[in-house]
Design a protein around this motif. Structure first.
Motif, PDB file in Angstrom:
ATOM      1  N   ASN A  65       0.876  -1.134  -0.028  1.00  0.00           N
ATOM      2  CA  ASN A  65      -0.125   0.143   0.024  1.00  0.00           C
ATOM      3  C   ASN A  65       0.807   1.231   0.145  1.00  0.00           C
ATOM      4  OD1 ASN A  65      -2.356  -1.287   0.119  1.00  0.00           O
ATOM      5  ND2 ASN A  65      -2.701  -1.149   2.230  1.00  0.00           N
ATOM      6  N   ALA A  66       1.939   1.441  -0.537  1.00  0.00           N
ATOM      7  CA  ALA A  66       2.734   2.247  -0.711  1.00  0.00           C
ATOM      8  C   ALA A  66       2.144   3.184  -1.496  1.00  0.00           C
ATOM      9  CB  ALA A  66       4.104   1.951  -1.273  1.00  0.00           C
ATOM     10  N   ILE A  67       2.059   4.809  -1.143  1.00  0.00           N
ATOM     11  CA  ILE A  67       1.389   5.636  -1.972  1.00  0.00           C
ATOM     12  C   ILE A  67       2.207   6.214  -3.141  1.00  0.00           C
ATOM     13  CG2 ILE A  67       0.016   8.082  -1.697  1.00  0.00           C
ATOM     14  CD1 ILE A  67      -0.017   7.405   1.467  1.00  0.00           C
ATOM     15  N   GLY A  68       2.028   5.724  -4.231  1.00  0.00           N
ATOM     16  CA  GLY A  68       2.504   6.349  -5.503  1.00  0.00           C
ATOM     17  C   GLY A  68       1.470   7.491  -6.289  1.00  0.00           C
ATOM     18  N   ASN A  69       1.871   7.872  -7.142  1.00  0.00           N
ATOM     19  CA  ASN A  69       0.957   9.019  -7.773  1.00  0.00           C
ATOM     20  C   ASN A  69      -0.235   8.541  -8.010  1.00  0.00           C
ATOM     21  OD1 ASN A  69       2.705  11.432  -8.151  1.00  0.00           O
ATOM     22  ND2 ASN A  69       3.833  10.253  -9.341  1.00  0.00           N
ATOM     23  N   ASP A  70      -0.544   7.123  -8.829  1.00  0.00           N
ATOM     24  CA  ASP A  70      -1.873   6.784  -8.952  1.00  0.00           C
ATOM     25  C   ASP A  70      -2.707   6.558  -7.766  1.00  0.00           C
ATOM     26  OD1 ASP A  70      -3.804   5.361 -10.999  1.00  0.00           O
ATOM     27  OD2 ASP A  70      -3.378   3.748  -9.232  1.00  0.00           O
ATOM     28  N   LEU A  72      -2.247   8.041  -4.916  1.00  0.00           N
ATOM     29  CA  LEU A  72      -2.613   9.404  -4.383  1.00  0.00           C
ATOM     30  C   LEU A  72      -3.841  10.212  -4.953  1.00  0.00           C
ATOM     31  CD1 LEU A  72      -1.697  11.980  -2.376  1.00  0.00           C
ATOM     32  CD2 LEU A  72       0.046  12.579  -4.188  1.00  0.00           C
ATOM     33  N   LYS A  73      -3.917   9.951  -6.250  1.00  0.00           N
ATOM     34  CA  LYS A  73      -4.995  10.447  -7.188  1.00  0.00           C
ATOM     35  C   LYS A  73      -6.407   9.877  -6.803  1.00  0.00           C
ATOM     36  CE  LYS A  73      -2.390  11.482 -11.269  1.00  0.00           C
ATOM     37  NZ  LYS A  73      -2.085  11.205 -12.680  1.00  0.00           N
ATOM     38  N   ARG A 123       4.232  18.229  -1.736  1.00  0.00           N
ATOM     39  CA  ARG A 123       3.273  19.113  -1.385  1.00  0.00           C
ATOM     40  C   ARG A 123       1.708  18.507  -1.416  1.00  0.00           C
ATOM     41  NH1 ARG A 123       4.888  22.797  -5.020  1.00  0.00           N
ATOM     42  NH2 ARG A 123       6.253  23.832  -3.625  1.00  0.00           N
ATOM     43  N   SER A 124       1.608  17.864  -2.792  1.00  0.00           N
ATOM     44  CA  SER A 124       0.325  17.203  -3.150  1.00  0.00           C
ATOM     45  C   SER A 124      -0.138  16.272  -1.944  1.00  0.00           C
ATOM     46  CB  SER A 124       0.256  16.481  -4.408  1.00  0.00           C
ATOM     47  OG  SER A 124      -0.839  16.283  -4.702  1.00  0.00           O
TER      48      SER A 124
END
Length: 299
Positions: A65-70, A72-73, A123-124
């Motif tokens: 469950n590492a948070i990548g860009n996908d 995060l969206k 930042r996001s």
């Protein structure tokens, strides 16, 4: 006296049985609310007649469950959806991956980023967790297994945290020559105090569920595998209260902590006044007088 005691015991057992039955229904009846912007984030709503309980489920087992860009969206889309759902009363954030809540940021993905891309990503992430913190409904992080780095920062952004005894929580960023950048340096000391937060962040030390409970980092620590059941119990309890009152209480508490006492009391008064002319307040008084369960509609 014996008869009265027997009746009281019977009523207590009946209440416990009804609560257990309702929790079983909440656990077993689930339906997909909508498609997320990410395959690794699913938003579900408990399909119960009086339920306003929603669940965000993290589903990225290959990266714990590492948070990548996908992802995060997907989180951003899910939180925005909850905030615009007038039927939502409580949000739970859970993991569908065994023995892990969220391992933090996706470091493999980050390794390929330029410094400016990393800055934009962090930042996001910070903005997303601040949005989560500001949701108008109460939020509960359901932690089984590891909640590290950004995963713990997401949990810190929730109103309540419930973990299993085998939970492992920590902010290991200083070991990577960085600092927690998604709110960890600000939210952790507000929960556990400045000195303890400094120790945990300076050393990157990981703590178990029982230690997290003793220092006030989590609200409940239950046997491994039972965190979601406990979260449902708490969510159902919240769900029975006046939804407008819950929202105003959250606003008063969160806003009041950022100002002096005088300003905080003024904010409390403002929030209270917004409830004076609601139908729910009158329903609460009527239900009390008639000794029945109130039927709150958020009006």
């Amino acid at each position: 006296m014996v008869a009265i005691a027997s009746v009281a015991k019977s009523l207590k057992n009946l209440k416990l049985q009804n609560t257990t039955t309702h929790l079983f229904r909440l656990q077993s009846i689930r339906t997909l609310l909508l498609q997320s912007a990410s395959e690794s984030v699913k938003l579900q709503k408990l399909n119960d007649s009086d339920s306003g309980i929603l669940e965000v489920n993290l589903e990225r087992p290959e990266t714990k469950n590492a948070i990548g860009n996908d992802m995060l969206k997907g989180l951003q889309y899910a939180f925005e959806t909850v905030n615009t759902d007038h039927t939502a009363k409580v949000l739970m954030i859970c993991s569908s991956v065994p023995k892990v809540f969220c391992a933090g940021a996706d470091l493999k993905e980050r390794k390929a980023m330029s410094p400016s891309e990393v800055q934009n990503y962090v930042r996001s992430l910070r903005s997303t967790f601040s949005y989560l913190e500001a949701l108008h409904v109460p939020t509960i992080a359901v932690i089984e297994g590891a909640a590290l780095g950004g995963g713990l920062e997401m949990a810190l952004s929730c109103d309540l945290r419930i973990c299993g005894e085998d939970a492992v929580l920590g902010l290991p960023e200083t070991g990577l020559a960085i600092i927690p950048g998604a709110g960890g340096t600000q939210r952790l000391p507000r929960l556990v105090g400045k000195s303890m937060a400094k120790e945990l962040i300076f050393t990157g030390r990981r703590i178990g569920g029982r230690d997290a409970l003793s220092m006030g980092l989590v609200n409940y620590c239950v046997p491994a595998g039972e965190a979601r059941t406990k979260a449902l119990e708490v969510a159902w309890d919240i769900n029975q209260k006046g939804p407008l009152a819950i929202r105003m209480a959250k606003r008063a508490i969160d806003g009041g902590l950022e100002v002096d006492m005088k300003s905080g009391l003024e904010l409390e008064e403002q929030c209270y006044e917004q409830l004076l002319h609601t139908k729910d307040r009158l329903e609460g008084l009527a239900a009390f007088a008639e000794r029945r369960k109130p039927n709150y509609k958020g009006e």
